[in-house]
Write an enzyme that holds these catalytic residues in place. Structure first.
Site, PDB file in Angstrom:
ATOM      1  N   PRO A 132       0.813  -1.226   0.000  1.00 35.68           N
ATOM      2  CA  PRO A 132       0.000   0.000   0.000  1.00 35.68           C
ATOM      3  C   PRO A 132       0.847   1.276   0.000  1.00 35.68           C
ATOM      4  CG  PRO A 132      -0.937  -1.590   1.521  1.00 35.68           C
ATOM      5  CD  PRO A 132       0.357  -2.182   1.037  1.00 35.68           C
ATOM      6  N   SER A 136       6.873   2.201  -6.568  1.00 37.92           N
ATOM      7  CA  SER A 136       8.142   2.474  -7.261  1.00 37.92           C
ATOM      8  C   SER A 136       9.336   2.168  -6.362  1.00 37.92           C
ATOM      9  CB  SER A 136       8.212   3.956  -7.664  1.00 37.92           C
ATOM     10  OG  SER A 136       7.092   4.313  -8.426  1.00 37.92           O
ATOM     11  N   ARG A 256       8.332  -6.172 -18.562  1.00 43.55           N
ATOM     12  CA  ARG A 256       8.356  -4.919 -19.346  1.00 43.55           C
ATOM     13  C   ARG A 256       8.207  -5.219 -20.828  1.00 43.55           C
ATOM     14  NH1 ARG A 256      12.533  -2.163 -15.167  1.00 43.55           N
ATOM     15  NH2 ARG A 256      10.857  -1.629 -13.733  1.00 43.55           N
ATOM     16  N   ILE A 350     -11.310  10.304 -33.418  1.00 45.05           N
ATOM     17  CA  ILE A 350     -11.758   9.957 -34.771  1.00 45.05           C
ATOM     18  C   ILE A 350     -13.204   9.460 -34.745  1.00 45.05           C
ATOM     19  CG2 ILE A 350     -11.419   8.266 -36.646  1.00 45.05           C
ATOM     20  CD1 ILE A 350      -8.363   8.609 -36.155  1.00 45.05           C
ATOM     21  N   HIS A 351     -13.586   8.800 -33.661  1.00 46.23           N
ATOM     22  CA  HIS A 351     -14.959   8.287 -33.535  1.00 46.23           C
ATOM     23  C   HIS A 351     -15.952   9.356 -33.086  1.00 46.23           C
ATOM     24  CE1 HIS A 351     -13.113   4.345 -33.906  1.00 46.23           C
ATOM     25  NE2 HIS A 351     -14.293   3.771 -33.895  1.00 46.23           N
ATOM     26  N   GLY A 352     -15.468  10.562 -32.836  1.00 42.77           N
ATOM     27  CA  GLY A 352     -16.379  11.621 -32.397  1.00 42.77           C
ATOM     28  C   GLY A 352     -17.137  11.185 -31.150  1.00 42.77           C
ATOM     29  N   GLY A 353     -18.394  11.536 -31.063  1.00 41.80           N
ATOM     30  CA  GLY A 353     -19.210  11.218 -29.887  1.00 41.80           C
ATOM     31  C   GLY A 353     -19.342   9.723 -29.666  1.00 41.80           C
ATOM     32  N   GLU A 376       4.474  -2.302 -13.991  1.00 47.27           N
ATOM     33  CA  GLU A 376       5.829  -2.791 -14.324  1.00 47.27           C
ATOM     34  C   GLU A 376       6.851  -1.654 -14.265  1.00 47.27           C
ATOM     35  OE1 GLU A 376       3.848  -5.220 -15.025  1.00 47.27           O
ATOM     36  OE2 GLU A 376       5.203  -6.926 -14.859  1.00 47.27           O
TER      37      GLU A 376
END
Ligand code: FAD
Length: 406
Positions: A132, A136, A256, A350-353, A376
């Site tokens: 917890p 890193s 990795r 690109i897909h908009g809404g 990782e």
């Protein structure tokens, strides 16, 4: 676009397994992934198919019942799986890091006892360092194991353990000498056995964590309170005492490369969805693919994906040659995961809404991609490691001011 991964497969064996996985992804994973994701259900039938395909033993040596394939093939397979659904790659990642650690660092008895059952997927494995208060900064972990007769007794809390519940084995980093200075010298890796699927066993409680994406595969918190494990679970036996930190860092190199492959897979899925949508959707009387602004996005996505794939393959090939690969694996992880995050966002634009709707796959890609820049080793930490290694190399090869001149 995913066909590009088959192109990168060099041997007949690599081509066959990558093609098999690609077919599995197209026919079985893509049609079902969004439903499993939205319901956050563990994809039991897909995992069963992965067992049948031999994927749980893909890198486990043949003498222990695995396919004995190399890291390059593994990376190509992981990218294909992630093109379909990244969570499937997560079921394999901790399992195969643990298997590699047992194969390279375990005792003969541990290899024989654990690897055959891991190769079939009968036993799956989790891999646990994070706590917890310490992700890193791995040397700050507090979980301890103390010797008591023939057993070790484990106390402490582990966080974000992928596959923590359904696994039969947990590869666990703990402190066996809390006084050691520096702390890493007092850390040991254990391969702890537990009943798969049980949330409450003597000395161990497992709780599932909620999260933004990366659904289906469980992320868990493990609370150890006087958990007893036999001395045979110390990885590498007596010789493994105090070497756990170095072995976990070695194991994470494979992790990795796996995460880089996931980045390639997610970015490829984002590009495929974008190419499809851009040809179908019309604005101002023509498909949006005819607008140069959209073409620029597609070109940039494809170019970055190809670069990410090359970095992933270069790191994997070096690992296959048995060379130190922290620099290359770090670069591949950093670039491929930033590419995935950027590609998921560009695909959404690109897909908009509709990109914001759970009806379209890009919504899932957008929720899945961010964990790659964190797990990782965060990408901030990757940059630190890359820079440290570059400076070390510069120092090693520097003949000094007199020899080199100014
Ligand atoms: C879904 C999921 C699955 C995971 N699965 C596993 C698993 O199976 N096993 C496992 O052991 N762990 C697992 N993790 C944990 C993961 O590896 C950690 O979350 C990660 O290493 C970051 O640690 P942290 O969350 O404690 O962040 P911290 O270490 O607290 O970092 C917080 C921020 O500070 C930055 N930072 C920290 N130190 C420095 C520094 N020196 N210089 C610059 N910036 C710094 C970080 O980059 C980050 O931006 C998982 C995490 C998630 C979210």
């Amino acid at each position: 676009m995913g066909g590009g991964l088959i192109v990168h497969a060099q041997t007949q064996e690599q081509r066959e397994i990558v093609a098999l996985v690609r077919e599995f992804v197209d026919r079985e994973v893509i049609p079902q992934a969004s439903a499993f994701d939205h319901d956050d259900v563990f994809p039991e039938p897909l995992v069963e198919r992965m067992r049948e395909l031999g994927l749980f033993g893909i890198t486990i040596p043949e003498e222990h019942g695995g396919l004995g394939l190399d890291v390059t093939t593994y990376a190509l397979v992981q990218a294909e799986l992630s093109r379909g659904w990244m969570s499937l790659s997560g079921v394999l990642n901790t399992h195969l890091i643990t298997a590699r650690m047992i194969a390279t660092r375990g005792t003969g008895e541990q290899r024989q006892r654990l690897l055959p059952r891991m190769a079939t997927g009968e036993w799956r494995a989790a891999y646990s360092m994070t706590e917890p208060h310490a992700g890193s900064d791995v040397q700050a972990i507090r979980t301890t194991a103390r010797r008591d007769g023939d057993d070790w007794v484990i106390d402490g809390q582990k966080m974000w353990v992928t596959n923590g519940l359904r696994s039969s084995l947990v590869c666990l980093l703990v402190r066996t000498d809390p006084e050691a200075d520096p702390p890493h010298r007092g850390m040991t890796a254990f391969v702890v056995e537990k009943p798969a699927g049980a949330a409450d066993v003597p000395g161990l409680t497992i709780a599932k964590l909620e999260k933004l994406g990366y659904k289906g595969v469980e992320s868990t918190e493990l609370a150890f309170d006087g958990f007893r494990t036999p001395a045979s679970s110390v990885l590498g036996g007596e010789e493994g005492l105090g070497r756990g930190f170095a072995w976990f860092m070695e194991g994470i190199e494979l992790g990795r490369i796996n995460v880089a492959a996931r980045g390639v897979g997610i970015a490829t899925a984002a590009l495929e969805a974008s190419l499809r949508y851009a040809r179908e959707r019309e604005t101002f009387g023509k498909p949006i693919a005819a607008h140069q602004a959209i073409q620029m996005k597609l070109a940039d996505m494809a170019t970055r994906i190809e670069a990410a794939r090359m970095l992933m393959l270069s790191a994997a090939a070096k690992k296959d040659r048995g060379e130190r690969v922290d620099l290359e694996a770090g670069m591949a992880k950093l670039f491929a995961t930033e590419t995935a995050q950027e590609a998921a966002l560009e695909a959404m634009r690109i897909h908009g809404g509709y990109g914001y709707s759970p009806e379209f796959v890009v919504e899932r890609l957008y929720r899945d991609a961010p964990v790659l820049v964190i797990g990782e080793g965060t990408n901030e930490i990757q940059r630190l490691l890359i820079a440290r290694r570059l400076l070390e190399r510069a120092e090693e090869s520097d003949p000094g001011p007199e020899a080199r001149g100014r």
